[in-house]
Design a protein around this motif. Structure first.
Motif: not given
Length: 494
Positions: A321-341
């Motif tokens: 479901g991730v279109a290409d390598a550039e989109a995947f780079y963003g997915t890997v580095n997605r910023v969100q205020p999650g609970y888990i360190r």
């Protein structure tokens, strides 16, 4: 020379026994049957009693008084033994054995409480651990460690020479830029897409092994297992790593593996001449974390390497479901205020550490009672991350560290990030074509540089000194913050 040789032979046996104790800990976290927990506590207490007796043996003091080092490495070994001897002499044998026994059992109680989201089940044990560690900190402070401060005396065991005030000053300089960057990213019009598929356990573990190999893990001297909380164990020629699997989040498995490989290859890469000596292990936890964090983040989450990982994930799991390598780079580095360190993005990670640092300093000083820890955690998390903690396993029960008495350990994660920022800046200057290799899934140019400039030295140099020798400049937080701002503003198109 006879005194030096006798001391080194005695120390070698002590180091070997300490490795055996570490192997008991690895076994407890990976394959030990649950019913063995209390017996294992007795075993850990017994071996710690033997180790403490050796570490405070009057003969060590006698040998130190007459030993003459043959060279600079020998002198450094003597200095480290003398420091450890003074520290261990501050701790009563009863306290050392009791701490080992209680923290061994506490791990299992923490895991049960975490699994049930039951803080009350864990609090009496945590009270006991805090009391034991506070007693140790007081004894060390009275012996001249940490400048007389209880927390600093404990911190000195993980990052020699560091102080709570010094770390607080670094965090004070980092926080404004991190908070401003987070606000800009969370308010951006463009944001990477999250993963939304399931990823099988077998595929994750197979790819985790490939990742470990790509970052230079020596399988002839190591192994990969599953654990509740990923960790690396051992040194020299037996260095083991663990990871964990979530079918909805393969990055948890992959980047936990790469992180632990950073620790493990540091230990595997130390000069073999230092095996089972005071120089034969990483010099501090901050320097150790610099290796795990640069492997995980600056290298493992780089555009070049994630391009290779995208292809391997497509081969293993098909279209996810991730279109290409550039989109995947963003997915890997997605910023969100999650609970888990351990699952936090690079922008939020240090904020998690700052919170734990403040809370554990208060616990050790007595300003915060264990009974009030959950409320203090939840209030601070809501203030720092803008999200209410939804369950204890996502709050104060998420980390194993306090259950095993590692007070003073948490800030070394952030120090490791600071060191990693400096090392990455120097690495990029030294290996300008690094991305070409990373795009092939080959981290060897980076890991080779790190081994040559830092890892092989083990405990030969002091923490800040070994980083400065590798980088050519004194470490500070600037390179890390510059890297974060450049990387994430580009990803979020700011």
């Amino acid at each position: 020379m006879t005194a030096f040789a006798d001391l080194m032979a005695f120390q070698r046996e002590t180091e070997a026994l300490a490795q055996i104790a570490g192997r008991l800990g690895w076994d407890q976290e990976t394959v030990m049957p649950a019913g063995a927990a209390h017996q294992r506590g007795e075993e850990m207490g017994a071996i710690e009693g033997v180790l403490h007796a050796r570490r405070t043996d009057p003969r060590v003091g006698d040998w130190l008084g007459t030993a003459e080092a043959p060279d600079a490495a020998g002198q450094r070994a003597l200095d480290l033994i003398a420091r450890a001897y003074r520290r261990n002499a501050c701790i009563p044998a009863r306290l050392a054995a009791e701490t080992a026994r209680v923290t061994s059992v506490a791990q299992g109680i923490w895991a049960e409480a975490r699994g049930k989201d039951d803080v009350a089940h864990f609090l009496p044990t945590l009270e006991h651990v805090v009391a034991l560690r506070r007693e140790a900190g007081q004894a060390l402070a009275a012996g001249g460690f940490g400048g007389g401060d209880v927390y600093d005396a404990l911190l000195d065991d993980y990052e020699p020479g560091a102080t709570g005030a010094g770390i607080a000053a670094v965090f004070g300089r980092m926080r404004p830029r991190l908070v401003a960057l987070r606000a800009a990213l969370l308010g951006a019009r463009h944001a990477p897409v999250p993963l939304a598929h399931r990823f099988g356990k077998d595929g994750q573990m197979a790819l985790a092994r490939d990742l470990a190999g790509a970052f230079g893990y020596d399988w002839s001297r190591g192994r990969l297992d599953l654990a509740v909380h990923p960790f690396s164990s051992g040194s020299g020629n037996d260095v083991r790593i663990t990871t964990r699997v979530s079918e909805s989040d393969p990055f948890n498995c992959f980047y936990s593996t790469v992180h632990e490989v950073g620790h493990a290859t540091y230990e595997q890469g130390i000069d073999q001449a230092y095996l089972l000596t005071p120089l034969g292990a990483g010099v501090s936890m901050g320097v150790h974390e610099s290796q795990s964090r640069i492997y995980e983040n600056q290298l493992g989450r780089s555009r070049a390497f994630t391009g290779w990982l995208f292809g391997r994930m497509r081969e293993t799991f098909g279209d996810f479901g991730v279109a290409d390598a550039e989109a995947f780079y963003g997915t890997v580095n997605r910023v969100q205020p999650g609970y888990i360190r351990t699952e936090a993005d690079e922008v939020h990670y240090n904020l998690h550490i700052m919170m734990r640092f403040d809370l554990e300093r208060q616990l050790m000083s007595g300003a915060l009672a264990v009974a009030d820890l959950e409320e203090a955690w939840n209030s601070r998390f809501a203030a720092d991350f803008g999200v209410a903690v939804d369950r204890p396993a996502h709050g104060m029960l998420q980390d194993v560290h306090w259950s095993v008495g590692l007070f003073g350990y948490f800030p070394t994660y952030a120090l490791g990030n600071v060191y990693a920022g400096c090392l990455h800046k120097a690495l990029r200057a030294a290996v300008p074509d690094l991305d070409a290799a990373l795009a092939r899934g080959d981290a060897a140019p980076a890991t080779g540089w790190l081994n040559d400039c830092l890892q092989r030295h083990g405990g030969l140099y002091a923490p800040a000194e070994v980083v400065e020798r590798a980088c050519g400049f004194a470490p500070d937080e600037g390179p890390l913050l510059d890297y974060l701002e450049t990387k994430f503003r580009a990803i979020y198109r700011l």
